[in-house]
Write a protein that holds these residues in place. Structure first.
Motif, mmCIF file in Angstrom:
data_model
loop_
_atom_site.group_PDB
_atom_site.id
_atom_site.type_symbol
_atom_site.label_atom_id
_atom_site.label_comp_id
_atom_site.label_asym_id
_atom_site.label_seq_id
_atom_site.Cartn_x
_atom_site.Cartn_y
_atom_site.Cartn_z
ATOM 1 N N MET A 1 26.086 31.629 43.213
ATOM 2 C CA MET A 1 26.855 32.307 42.188
ATOM 3 C C MET A 1 25.972 32.525 40.971
ATOM 4 O O MET A 1 25.217 31.658 40.586
ATOM 5 C CB MET A 1 28.078 31.484 41.812
ATOM 6 N N ASN A 2 26.112 33.664 40.362
ATOM 7 C CA ASN A 2 25.392 33.953 39.138
ATOM 8 C C ASN A 2 25.845 32.993 38.047
ATOM 9 O O ASN A 2 27.029 32.688 37.924
ATOM 10 C CB ASN A 2 25.666 35.405 38.729
ATOM 11 N N GLU A 3 24.907 32.520 37.258
ATOM 12 C CA GLU A 3 25.217 31.513 36.251
ATOM 13 C C GLU A 3 26.232 31.964 35.210
ATOM 14 O O GLU A 3 26.912 31.161 34.608
ATOM 15 C CB GLU A 3 23.939 31.019 35.556
ATOM 16 N N ASN A 4 26.393 33.262 34.997
ATOM 17 C CA ASN A 4 27.375 33.692 34.005
ATOM 18 C C ASN A 4 28.786 33.731 34.557
ATOM 19 O O ASN A 4 29.737 33.836 33.811
ATOM 20 C CB ASN A 4 26.990 35.030 33.365
ATOM 21 N N GLY A 5 28.943 33.625 35.868
ATOM 22 C CA GLY A 5 30.251 33.508 36.484
ATOM 23 C C GLY A 5 31.157 34.701 36.306
ATOM 24 O O GLY A 5 32.371 34.566 36.361
ATOM 25 N N LEU A 6 30.609 35.876 36.101
ATOM 26 C CA LEU A 6 31.421 37.053 35.839
ATOM 27 C C LEU A 6 31.783 37.808 37.108
ATOM 28 O O LEU A 6 31.053 37.786 38.101
ATOM 29 C CB LEU A 6 30.668 38.015 34.921
ATOM 30 N N LEU A 7 32.906 38.492 37.025
ATOM 31 C CA LEU A 7 33.287 39.484 38.021
ATOM 32 C C LEU A 7 33.529 40.792 37.278
ATOM 33 O O LEU A 7 33.807 40.793 36.084
ATOM 34 C CB LEU A 7 34.546 39.049 38.757
ATOM 35 N N PRO A 8 33.432 41.915 37.974
ATOM 36 C CA PRO A 8 33.668 43.197 37.314
ATOM 37 C C PRO A 8 35.107 43.305 36.792
ATOM 38 O O PRO A 8 36.017 42.653 37.320
ATOM 39 C CB PRO A 8 33.437 44.220 38.432
ATOM 40 N N PRO A 9 35.304 44.130 35.780
ATOM 41 C CA PRO A 9 36.670 44.361 35.284
ATOM 42 C C PRO A 9 37.582 44.799 36.422
ATOM 43 O O PRO A 9 37.193 45.576 37.296
ATOM 44 C CB PRO A 9 36.486 45.490 34.263
ATOM 45 N N GLY A 10 38.792 44.271 36.415
ATOM 46 C CA GLY A 10 39.756 44.588 37.457
ATOM 47 C C GLY A 10 39.788 43.570 38.579
ATOM 48 O O GLY A 10 40.668 43.615 39.441
ATOM 49 N N PHE A 11 38.839 42.642 38.578
ATOM 50 C CA PHE A 11 38.779 41.627 39.630
ATOM 51 C C PHE A 11 38.881 40.213 39.063
ATOM 52 O O PHE A 11 38.517 39.243 39.710
ATOM 53 C CB PHE A 11 37.487 41.791 40.443
ATOM 54 N N GLU A 12 39.405 40.103 37.856
ATOM 55 C CA GLU A 12 39.511 38.811 37.186
ATOM 56 C C GLU A 12 40.371 37.825 37.977
ATOM 57 O O GLU A 12 40.179 36.614 37.872
ATOM 58 C CB GLU A 12 40.082 38.975 35.769
ATOM 59 N N ASP A 13 41.316 38.334 38.769
ATOM 60 C CA ASP A 13 42.180 37.451 39.550
ATOM 61 C C ASP A 13 41.394 36.640 40.583
ATOM 62 O O ASP A 13 41.879 35.622 41.072
ATOM 63 C CB ASP A 13 43.280 38.252 40.244
ATOM 64 N N LEU A 14 40.187 37.066 40.912
ATOM 65 C CA LEU A 14 39.371 36.359 41.895
ATOM 66 C C LEU A 14 38.466 35.297 41.264
ATOM 67 O O LEU A 14 37.758 34.587 41.977
ATOM 68 C CB LEU A 14 38.527 37.363 42.685
ATOM 69 N N THR A 15 38.516 35.167 39.948
ATOM 70 C CA THR A 15 37.670 34.208 39.240
ATOM 71 C C THR A 15 37.873 32.783 39.741
ATOM 72 O O THR A 15 36.919 32.007 39.802
ATOM 73 C CB THR A 15 37.923 34.288 37.718
ATOM 74 N N LEU A 16 39.087 32.446 40.123
ATOM 75 C CA LEU A 16 39.370 31.097 40.631
ATOM 76 C C LEU A 16 38.573 30.769 41.886
ATOM 77 O O LEU A 16 38.450 29.600 42.246
ATOM 78 C CB LEU A 16 40.861 30.959 40.948
ATOM 79 N N HIS A 17 38.033 31.784 42.528
ATOM 80 C CA HIS A 17 37.337 31.594 43.794
ATOM 81 C C HIS A 17 35.823 31.805 43.684
ATOM 82 O O HIS A 17 35.143 31.943 44.696
ATOM 83 C CB HIS A 17 37.934 32.521 44.850
ATOM 84 N N LEU A 18 35.290 31.792 42.470
ATOM 85 C CA LEU A 18 33.853 32.017 42.291
ATOM 86 C C LEU A 18 32.986 30.960 42.962
ATOM 87 O O LEU A 18 31.810 31.207 43.213
ATOM 88 C CB LEU A 18 33.502 32.127 40.805
ATOM 89 N N ASP A 19 33.556 29.819 43.291
ATOM 90 C CA ASP A 19 32.763 28.818 44.001
ATOM 91 C C ASP A 19 32.401 29.278 45.416
ATOM 92 O O ASP A 19 31.537 28.697 46.070
ATOM 93 C CB ASP A 19 33.480 27.465 44.042
ATOM 94 N N TRP A 20 33.036 30.367 45.882
ATOM 95 C CA TRP A 20 32.694 30.971 47.172
ATOM 96 C C TRP A 20 31.657 32.075 47.023
ATOM 97 O O TRP A 20 31.217 32.637 48.030
ATOM 98 C CB TRP A 20 33.950 31.539 47.832
#
Length: 113
Positions: A1-20
């Motif tokens: 995972m990128n150290e900044n932990g970002l997802l593109p706008p519109g995909f914020e709901d997937l932030t809980l799963h960034l460990d994948w």
């Protein structure tokens, strides 16, 4: 995972799963093998309905020059692919009748990562 932990706008709901959002096949496989079926099911249920939107968004980017947020999103898709058979077919993290299930997967060395 990128150290900044970002997802593109519109995909914020997937932030809980960034460990994948793992960059290598070996890391994704290890995550699958060490995760519970409940955790994989939650990840699968969050990602599957978003796949068309994700693919449409990512189609605008070249693989070699993907921005970090898009790379995280792409890595989430790769992890979805990694867990899909466990969720849809096997009902367990290990692939039945495989070296993984027998505890011997570490004998094989991945050379392309």
């Amino acid at each position: 995972m990128n150290e900044n932990g970002l997802l593109p706008p519109g995909f914020e709901d997937l932030t809980l799963h960034l460990d994948w959002a793992l960059a290598t096949e070996a890391a994704r496989s290890k995550k699958r093998l060490t995760s519970s079926m409940e955790a994989m099911q939650k990840f699968y249920d969050a990602m599957l309905p978003r796949v068309d939107d994700v693919m449409e968004h990512l189609s605008a980017f070249a693989l070699e020059t993907m921005p970090p947020a898009e790379q995280n999103l792409f890595n989430l898709c790769l992890s979805l692919s990694e867990v899909s058979f466990s969720v849809e077919v096997y009902g367990q993290p290990e692939v039945p009748n495989s070296m993984q299930e027998l505890g011997e997967a570490e004998r094989f060395v991945i050379v392309h990562d």
